[in-house]
Design a protein around this motif. Structure first.
Motif, PDB file in Angstrom:
ATOM      1  N   GLN A 199     -18.455  10.600  31.396  1.00 51.62           N
ATOM      2  CA  GLN A 199     -18.315  12.013  31.745  1.00 51.62           C
ATOM      3  C   GLN A 199     -18.747  12.912  30.585  1.00 51.62           C
ATOM      4  OE1 GLN A 199     -17.420  13.122  34.890  1.00 51.62           O
ATOM      5  NE2 GLN A 199     -18.160  15.061  34.081  1.00 51.62           N
ATOM      6  N   VAL A 200     -18.377  12.544  29.349  1.00 53.74           N
ATOM      7  CA  VAL A 200     -18.813  13.306  28.178  1.00 53.74           C
ATOM      8  C   VAL A 200     -20.334  13.323  28.122  1.00 53.74           C
ATOM      9  CG1 VAL A 200     -18.907  13.279  25.645  1.00 53.74           C
ATOM     10  CG2 VAL A 200     -16.722  12.990  26.800  1.00 53.74           C
ATOM     11  N   GLY A 201     -20.940  12.170  28.345  1.00 55.42           N
ATOM     12  CA  GLY A 201     -22.405  12.087  28.321  1.00 55.42           C
ATOM     13  C   GLY A 201     -23.058  12.967  29.369  1.00 55.42           C
ATOM     14  N   LEU A 202     -22.531  12.912  30.596  1.00 54.39           N
ATOM     15  CA  LEU A 202     -23.077  13.756  31.666  1.00 54.39           C
ATOM     16  C   LEU A 202     -22.910  15.238  31.341  1.00 54.39           C
ATOM     17  CD1 LEU A 202     -21.730  11.805  34.782  1.00 54.39           C
ATOM     18  CD2 LEU A 202     -24.110  11.942  34.003  1.00 54.39           C
ATOM     19  N   ASN A 203     -21.731  15.607  30.864  1.00 53.01           N
ATOM     20  CA  ASN A 203     -21.486  17.008  30.510  1.00 53.01           C
ATOM     21  C   ASN A 203     -22.395  17.453  29.372  1.00 53.01           C
ATOM     22  OD1 ASN A 203     -19.494  17.097  32.464  1.00 53.01           O
ATOM     23  ND2 ASN A 203     -17.805  16.974  31.015  1.00 53.01           N
ATOM     24  N   LEU A 204     -22.554  16.613  28.358  1.00 56.16           N
ATOM     25  CA  LEU A 204     -23.403  16.955  27.221  1.00 56.16           C
ATOM     26  C   LEU A 204     -24.842  17.173  27.670  1.00 56.16           C
ATOM     27  CD1 LEU A 204     -23.995  17.402  24.263  1.00 56.16           C
ATOM     28  CD2 LEU A 204     -24.114  14.911  23.963  1.00 56.16           C
ATOM     29  N   ARG A 205     -25.365  16.254  28.464  1.00 58.44           N
ATOM     30  CA  ARG A 205     -26.744  16.392  28.937  1.00 58.44           C
ATOM     31  C   ARG A 205     -26.911  17.685  29.742  1.00 58.44           C
ATOM     32  NH1 ARG A 205     -27.899  11.536  31.332  1.00 58.44           N
ATOM     33  NH2 ARG A 205     -28.860  10.850  29.411  1.00 58.44           N
ATOM     34  N   GLU A 206     -25.959  17.960  30.630  1.00 60.34           N
ATOM     35  CA  GLU A 206     -26.042  19.170  31.460  1.00 60.34           C
ATOM     36  C   GLU A 206     -26.008  20.440  30.602  1.00 60.34           C
ATOM     37  OE1 GLU A 206     -22.970  21.232  34.481  1.00 60.34           O
ATOM     38  OE2 GLU A 206     -23.585  19.197  35.055  1.00 60.34           O
ATOM     39  N   ILE A 207     -25.105  20.490  29.629  1.00 57.47           N
ATOM     40  CA  ILE A 207     -24.997  21.668  28.766  1.00 57.47           C
ATOM     41  C   ILE A 207     -26.236  21.816  27.899  1.00 57.47           C
ATOM     42  CG2 ILE A 207     -23.719  22.655  26.813  1.00 57.47           C
ATOM     43  CD1 ILE A 207     -21.178  21.313  28.101  1.00 57.47           C
ATOM     44  N   ARG A 208     -26.697  20.717  27.320  1.00 58.81           N
ATOM     45  CA  ARG A 208     -27.888  20.760  26.464  1.00 58.81           C
ATOM     46  C   ARG A 208     -29.091  21.261  27.241  1.00 58.81           C
ATOM     47  NH1 ARG A 208     -32.014  17.435  25.926  1.00 58.81           N
ATOM     48  NH2 ARG A 208     -31.016  15.660  26.954  1.00 58.81           N
ATOM     49  N   LYS A 209     -29.269  20.733  28.445  1.00 55.26           N
ATOM     50  CA  LYS A 209     -30.412  21.151  29.260  1.00 55.26           C
ATOM     51  C   LYS A 209     -30.274  22.603  29.709  1.00 55.26           C
ATOM     52  CE  LYS A 209     -32.085  16.699  30.699  1.00 55.26           C
ATOM     53  NZ  LYS A 209     -32.597  15.879  31.779  1.00 55.26           N
ATOM     54  N   SER A 210     -29.043  23.042  30.014  1.00 51.82           N
ATOM     55  CA  SER A 210     -28.854  24.432  30.430  1.00 51.82           C
ATOM     56  C   SER A 210     -29.185  25.395  29.291  1.00 51.82           C
ATOM     57  CB  SER A 210     -27.424  24.665  30.917  1.00 51.82           C
ATOM     58  OG  SER A 210     -26.526  24.717  29.827  1.00 51.82           O
ATOM     59  N   LYS A 211     -29.084  24.917  28.048  1.00 50.97           N
ATOM     60  CA  LYS A 211     -29.438  25.729  26.885  1.00 50.97           C
ATOM     61  C   LYS A 211     -30.896  25.513  26.479  1.00 50.97           C
ATOM     62  CE  LYS A 211     -24.808  26.125  24.945  1.00 50.97           C
ATOM     63  NZ  LYS A 211     -24.708  27.509  24.521  1.00 50.97           N
ATOM     64  N   ARG A 212     -31.603  24.703  27.283  1.00 52.99           N
ATOM     65  CA  ARG A 212     -33.030  24.402  27.058  1.00 52.99           C
ATOM     66  C   ARG A 212     -33.275  23.842  25.662  1.00 52.99           C
ATOM     67  NH1 ARG A 212     -34.668  29.497  30.435  1.00 52.99           N
ATOM     68  NH2 ARG A 212     -34.715  28.479  32.443  1.00 52.99           N
ATOM     69  N   MET A 213     -32.419  22.880  25.307  1.00 52.47           N
ATOM     70  CA  MET A 213     -32.527  22.223  24.004  1.00 52.47           C
ATOM     71  C   MET A 213     -32.960  20.774  24.189  1.00 52.47           C
ATOM     72  SD  MET A 213     -29.010  23.520  22.154  1.00 52.47           S
ATOM     73  CE  MET A 213     -29.458  23.015  20.496  1.00 52.47           C
ATOM     74  N   SER A 214     -33.792  20.308  23.295  1.00 54.57           N
ATOM     75  CA  SER A 214     -34.132  18.890  23.261  1.00 54.57           C
ATOM     76  C   SER A 214     -33.083  18.153  22.445  1.00 54.57           C
ATOM     77  CB  SER A 214     -35.510  18.701  22.620  1.00 54.57           C
ATOM     78  OG  SER A 214     -35.444  19.038  21.244  1.00 54.57           O
ATOM     79  N   LEU A 215     -33.111  16.835  22.480  1.00 55.56           N
ATOM     80  CA  LEU A 215     -32.202  16.063  21.626  1.00 55.56           C
ATOM     81  C   LEU A 215     -32.475  16.358  20.154  1.00 55.56           C
ATOM     82  CD1 LEU A 215     -31.971  12.571  23.376  1.00 55.56           C
ATOM     83  CD2 LEU A 215     -30.143  14.229  23.073  1.00 55.56           C
ATOM     84  N   ASP A 216     -33.760  16.555  19.802  1.00 54.37           N
ATOM     85  CA  ASP A 216     -34.099  16.920  18.420  1.00 54.37           C
ATOM     86  C   ASP A 216     -33.475  18.252  18.032  1.00 54.37           C
ATOM     87  OD1 ASP A 216     -35.664  14.725  17.540  1.00 54.37           O
ATOM     88  OD2 ASP A 216     -37.374  15.476  18.695  1.00 54.37           O
ATOM     89  N   ASP A 217     -33.559  19.241  18.940  1.00 55.10           N
ATOM     90  CA  ASP A 217     -32.963  20.553  18.667  1.00 55.10           C
ATOM     91  C   ASP A 217     -31.461  20.412  18.411  1.00 55.10           C
ATOM     92  OD1 ASP A 217     -35.430  21.797  19.151  1.00 55.10           O
ATOM     93  OD2 ASP A 217     -34.935  22.204  21.263  1.00 55.10           O
ATOM     94  N   LEU A 218     -30.787  19.655  19.287  1.00 52.53           N
ATOM     95  CA  LEU A 218     -29.344  19.481  19.150  1.00 52.53           C
ATOM     96  C   LEU A 218     -29.006  18.713  17.871  1.00 52.53           C
ATOM     97  CD1 LEU A 218     -26.499  19.897  20.129  1.00 52.53           C
ATOM     98  CD2 LEU A 218     -26.793  17.940  21.678  1.00 52.53           C
TER      99      LEU A 218
END
Length: 184
Positions: free
Chosen positions: A11-30
């Motif tokens: 669930q943490v992983g799903l939430n993190l991916r959703e929030i990161r994408k909603s902020k239009r961030m790549s994994l590198d950005d994060l």
């Protein structure tokens, strides 16, 4: 959702991916804004690792979100059993926190600090923390000021200020904590 089937890491992983994408961030950005490696972030998003609370705080600070955003499940009625698998621990396993609820912008946690241990943290700007001591005695250092707390004592303070939970006794000290944000 059946309590026994909840997988917090997933669930943490799903939430993190959703929030990161909603902020239009790549994994590198994060990775750059959180000081958490891209490899670790990817493992968290895939639910392949159970991150420590320190890693989660870094991610939340980088995303400028409350911790409960990563830990939330959508339920109408929630029951959190003591000693469940929802715990996140400090680096030395001398501190744990269990996310419980997010109610109207206030996060609720259950925590425990091991005997003869201490744990320090700070939260996002605009946060306010309230700590209720359920048993024993606890020292709370907020900034440079130390407060002696006994069973049922409550302290409220600015959560963005560095604060330390100190247990000088030979018994575990259990706590209820709330964390509110005035700005998001």
């Amino acid at each position: 959702m059946n309590e026994e089937n909840i997988d917090l890491s997933s669930q943490v992983g799903l939430n993190l991916r959703e929030i990161r994408k909603s902020k239009r961030m790549s994994l590198d950005d994060l990775a750059n804004v959180s000081n958490v490696s891209k490899l670790t972030l990817g493992k968290i998003e895939r639910g392949e690792t159970n991150p420590t609370v320190n890693i989660l705080w870094k991610i939340c600070r980088g995303l400028n979100i409350p911790l409960v955003s990563l830990l939330s499940f959508k339920e109408n009625i929630e029951v959190h059993r003591f000693g469940s698998n929802y715990q996140f621990s400090g680096n030395n396993n001398d501190w744990f926190v269990e996310p419980l609820f997010n109610t109207h912008g206030t996060e609720w946690y259950r925590g425990c600090i091991e005997p003869n241990s201490e744990y320090s943290e700070c939260h996002l700007a605009g946060s306010e923390e309230i700590v209720l001591v359920l048993n024993g005695q606890l020292e709370m250092k907020v900034g440079e000021k130390i407060h002696q707390l006994n069973q049922w004592d409550v302290i409220k303070f600015n959560g963005e200020e560095l604060h330390t939970y100190i247990n000088r006794s030979n018994e575990k000290v259990h706590l209820m904590l709330s964390l509110s944000y005035t700005t998001r």
